[in-house]
Scaffold this active site. Structure first.
Site, short mmCIF file in Angstrom:
data_model
loop_
_atom_site.label_atom_id
_atom_site.label_comp_id
_atom_site.label_asym_id
_atom_site.label_seq_id
_atom_site.Cartn_x
_atom_site.Cartn_y
_atom_site.Cartn_z
N HIS A 369 6.74 -3.21 -1.81
CA HIS A 369 6.90 -3.73 -0.63
C HIS A 369 8.11 -2.96 -0.49
CE1 HIS A 369 4.28 -6.94 -0.61
NE2 HIS A 369 4.16 -6.73 0.77
N CYS A 682 -3.56 -3.37 9.39
CA CYS A 682 -2.14 -3.47 8.95
C CYS A 682 -1.62 -3.10 7.87
CB CYS A 682 -1.47 -4.87 9.44
SG CYS A 682 -2.16 -5.97 8.25
C1 PEP Z 1 -1.53 -5.59 3.10
O1 PEP Z 1 -1.69 -6.09 2.01
O2 PEP Z 1 -2.15 -4.49 3.15
C2 PEP Z 1 -0.55 -6.14 3.78
C3 PEP Z 1 -0.23 -5.54 4.98
O3 PEP Z 1 0.28 -7.03 3.55
P1 PEP Z 1 1.64 -6.80 2.34
O4 PEP Z 1 1.68 -5.52 2.16
O5 PEP Z 1 2.70 -7.37 2.93
O6 PEP Z 1 0.98 -7.62 1.20
#
Ligand code: PEP
Ligand code: MG
Length: 762
Positions: A369, A682
């Site tokens: 993240h 996303c």
């Molecule tokens: C993903 O898992 O691709 C996503 C967009 O969510 P996160 O990165 O916040 O887990």
């Protein structure tokens, strides 16, 4: 007699504290001669300049002057054979072996019994350990012990190697080499800044070295140190007094003994001396404490060896006091690079983002993240730099290349000049992309897609608006939760959501319900699990805590009144029941608010994230329950490939361009097409130029990415035709592995003169 494991631990401990590679190697040979009763011990290391050459770097037992003189190519001699085969070799008479190479001057004729052990880290040969004896053959226990030691030493050698190089740079201004550290690409870009080290918690081993200069600073650091010592001493005496009532006197005596250790001349004197030599107090103290503790650790007597723990404990107490005094005094250079073992969203929230140029961390990978946050900020991130010597980097100049995952530490003038050329070119590319802001994301044959931003980190939405985004495709609500000390109230949340919905009035805004767990902890909601990514995360937590879920959804719906641009996205959906349960709660929240406000509400669009592999196979049924789906390629890749998105040891295996991931994506997009359900992506793949090409080829209708990635994505879209991209992906998904897919798309980008979108410079 101490056990082998105890001896092993001791050697590894000592090597861990070695100031440079040479001393680390000396410690190993010295200690092995003793521990294993051998006649000669040598370490060969792969040359830093010729990577097929092994150079003898340390020895005990052979003739003087052999170090640096004996060199063997991989594949040559017994040592070269060990390196080539990457497996141990034991021989009772090395001299008769066909590969044996005789070095007249070495004096090894007397030691025919040979054992060679490869030192390997992350599939790479770092060197070879060689043990020789005159009489007693080595047995399989010796081999097992040495193999264990070599695995532990591999790490220590990598670490000592990097920290030694840094130390050399610090002391030798004429050093001709600069240190280049390699990790994995976390977020693209090429920038320069001064390293600021983030100290994770208070641990002696993590304290960074900061150089001080001048009388005034020296006096200040001496005062900080004295005050900490006085304070800790006083609190120890007080503790002893308090404990008298409830503890036997010998237990209380430990506090008095600790306090008396703080009167010990050498602990204080050594630290003051180090401060006077130009180190800030916490580092001077760390070095002194570790040195004193080492003396005890190496003692055979178990009672005395145990005393090392007392010194370390005392060391931590004084350090804690000193560090608490330093908090808030951090001065940030105008342009800085954050460096640390681990950097969190909270760390980022506490630095002046204006001057932040890049992030370099020891742990994590491109899908962590914090890398995603770097994307959002439009700065490069280099993740997973194994054995990052961050304790010695504070204040050094760092050039961060987020394309290749390389960090150049304190580059010398020639290299710096070259890098500056690339940095200027990078700036030109970035500027040239600005003109695309108001142009549509349309292929050369007229296929139009919508581009949205991922948001949630910054309270400032200007970068997202400036990027020309058509709305927010993913607002990660967990970040406002993470930077607080307790769950935000419904009103707090209302304000946050209202602001983003209002900023993007007239455009869709997708707010995702709380997705904590995995690598997104909440300090006030601790979760302890062996397998956090397979555990209690995302929708699983919020369905188990309807109180948290309903409060959040209520805040979202209240914030939507009069704006009507809210879309709610549910993370980590792995089955239909979860969707049913979530929908019941959302309906309940809507009914409550309608009752309270006395007005009818429009039910927001509800979407499911497709990021758990099970949902691929129920895609039709999922689409029938929701208004849209959004593919989270970060988690989908992690779960499909069984590669922890946060683990630097397997970071090379994490790729959303893996042909299996591409095929899964195609299945999802086709499934949504069958059900006429809008589908967007996303995850980070949506903002990667190569990912954009692949997803467009599959006919995706919308992409959501960090604001920093948007101009590059648009440039790619406007440079190819949909028919070309469909052709490419049909080839890519049948390739062998992710690397082939990557090379294939890089070639296509280069052919179109777009190499500057995926590497530093033009
Ligand atoms: C993903 O898992 O691709 C996503 C967009 O969510 P996160 O990165 O916040 O887990
Ligand atoms: Mg996810």
């Amino acid at each position: 007699m101490p056990s082998l494991i105890h001896r092993l631990q001791k050697i590894v401990n000592k090597v861990d504290h070695a100031p440079d590679i040479q001393q680390a190697l000396e410690i190993i040979v010295e200690n092995l001669i003793d521990a294993l009763k051998i006649d000669t011990c040598s370490i060969f290391i792969i040359s830093p300049t010729e990577n097929d050459l092994l150079v003898l770097m340390a020895n005990r037992g052979l003739n003087e002057g052999v170090v640096g003189k004996i060199k063997l190519k991989i594949g040559t001699g017994l040592v070269g054979m060990v390196a080539e085969k990457a497996e141990p070799i034991r021989l009772d008479n090395a001299h008769t072996h066909k590969n044996y190479v005789h070095f007249e001057f070495s004096g090894e004729d007397a030691f025919p019994i040979f054992m060679g052990i490869p030192i390997i880290s992350q599939r790479k040969i770092l060197g070879v350990l060689v043990l020789q004896r005159a009489l007693l053959p080595f047995d399989s226990d010796d081999e097992a012990f040495m193999t264990t030691l070599a695995t532990q030493l591999a790490n220590a050698i990598t670490h000592a190697r990097s920290s030694g190089e840094i130390a050399e740079l610090l002391t030798d201004v004429n050093a001709s080499i600069s240190c280049t550290l390699t990790g994995v690409a976390g977020a693209p870009g090429l920038t320069i800044g001064q390293a600021v080290v983030i100290n994770p918690g208070v641990s002696l081993h993590n304290v960074a070295d900061k150089r001080i200069a001048g009388n005034e600073q020296t006096i200040h650091e001496l005062e900080v140190f004295d005050a900490a010592v006085d304070q800790v001493k006083q609190s120890l005496y007080e503790q002893a007094e308090r404990m008298k009532e409830s503890l036997p006197s010998e237990e209380c005596a430990i506090f008095i003994a600790y306090a008396q250790m703080l009167d010990s001349g050498s602990l204080l004197e050594d630290t003051s001396q180090r401060i006077q030599q130009g180190h800030w107090a916490p580092y001077a103290w760390r070095e002194t404490v570790l040195e004193h503790a080492d003396v005890f650790t190496s003692m055979e007597d178990e009672y005395l060896a145990e005393r090392a723990n007392d010194i370390l404990d005392l060391g931590r107490r004084v350090l804690l006091y000193m560090m608490s005094k330093q908090v808030g005094q951090q001065v940030f250079p105008e342009k800085f690079v954050l460096v640390g073992e681990q950097i969190s969203a909270t760390d980022l929230a506490s630095v002046p983002l204006k001057g932040l140029q890049a992030i370099v961390t020891e742990h994590g990978s491109g899908a962590s993240h914090v890398a995603i946050l770097a994307h959002a900020l439009g700065i490069p991130a280099i993740m997973g730099v194994t054995n990052l010597p961050y304790t010695q980097m504070d204040g050094l100049l760092v050039v961060a290349d987020g394309y290749s995952g390389k960090a150049y530490i304190d580059p010398k003038q020639d290299l710096l000049n070259d890098l500056n050329v690339y940095i200027a070119e990078e700036q030109l590319v970035t500027n040239s992309l600005k003109e695309l802001k108001n142009k549509p994301a349309v292929t050369t044959d007229g296929y139009r897609v919508s581009l949205y931003v991922n948001s949630g980190l910054m309270s400032d939405h200007t970068p997202s608006l400036r990027s020309g985004a058509e709305g927010v495709g993913l607002y990660r609500t967990e970040i406002p939760f993470q930077i607080r000390e307790s769950f935000p109230s419904e009103d707090d949340q209302y304000r946050i959501y209202r602001e983003v919905l209002k900023t993007f009035e007239g455009m869709p805004v997708v707010l995702r319900t709380l997705d904590v767990g995995g690598d997104k902890p909440l300090s006030y909601f601790p979760i302890k699990e062996d397998n956090p990514f397979l555990g209690w995360r995302g929708i699983r937590i919020t369905l188990d805590h309807p109180d948290i879920f309903i409060t959040q959804v209520r805040a979202m719906m209240r914030a939507n009144v009069g704006l009507e641009n809210l879309h709610i996205l549910l993370p980590m959906i792995s089955g239909l029941q979860e969707l049913d349960d979530a929908l019941i709660l959302i309906h309940r929240a809507k009914d409550e608010i309608e009752d309270e406000l006395g007005i009818p509400l429009r039910f927001p669009h509800i979407g499911a994230m497709i990021e758990v592999p099970s949902s691929i196979f129920q895609i039709d049924e999922i689409c029938q329950l929701v208004d849209f789906i959004s593919i989270g390629t970060n988690d989908l890749t992690q779960y499909l490939l069984a590669v922890d998105r946060n683990n630097e040891s397997v970071a090379e295996l994490f790729s959303s361009l893996h042909p299996s991931v591409l095929r899964a994506l195609e299945m999802i997009i086709k499934g949504a097409g069958r059900q006429n359900t809008p589908v967007s992506v996303c995850g980070e793949l949506a903002g990667d130029p190569m990912g954009v090409m692949a997803l467009m080829g599959m006919g995706i209708e919308s992409l959501s990415m960090s604001a920093g990635s948007l101009p590059r994505a648009k440039k790619v879209i406007r440079s190819f035709s949909l028919s070309e991209l469909s052709e490419y992906v049909a080839i890519a998904k049948n390739m062998t592995d992710a690397q082939d897919v990557k090379s294939f798309y890089i070639e296509k980008l280069d052919d179109r003169g777009l190499g500057g979108l995926i590497r530093a410079g033009k």
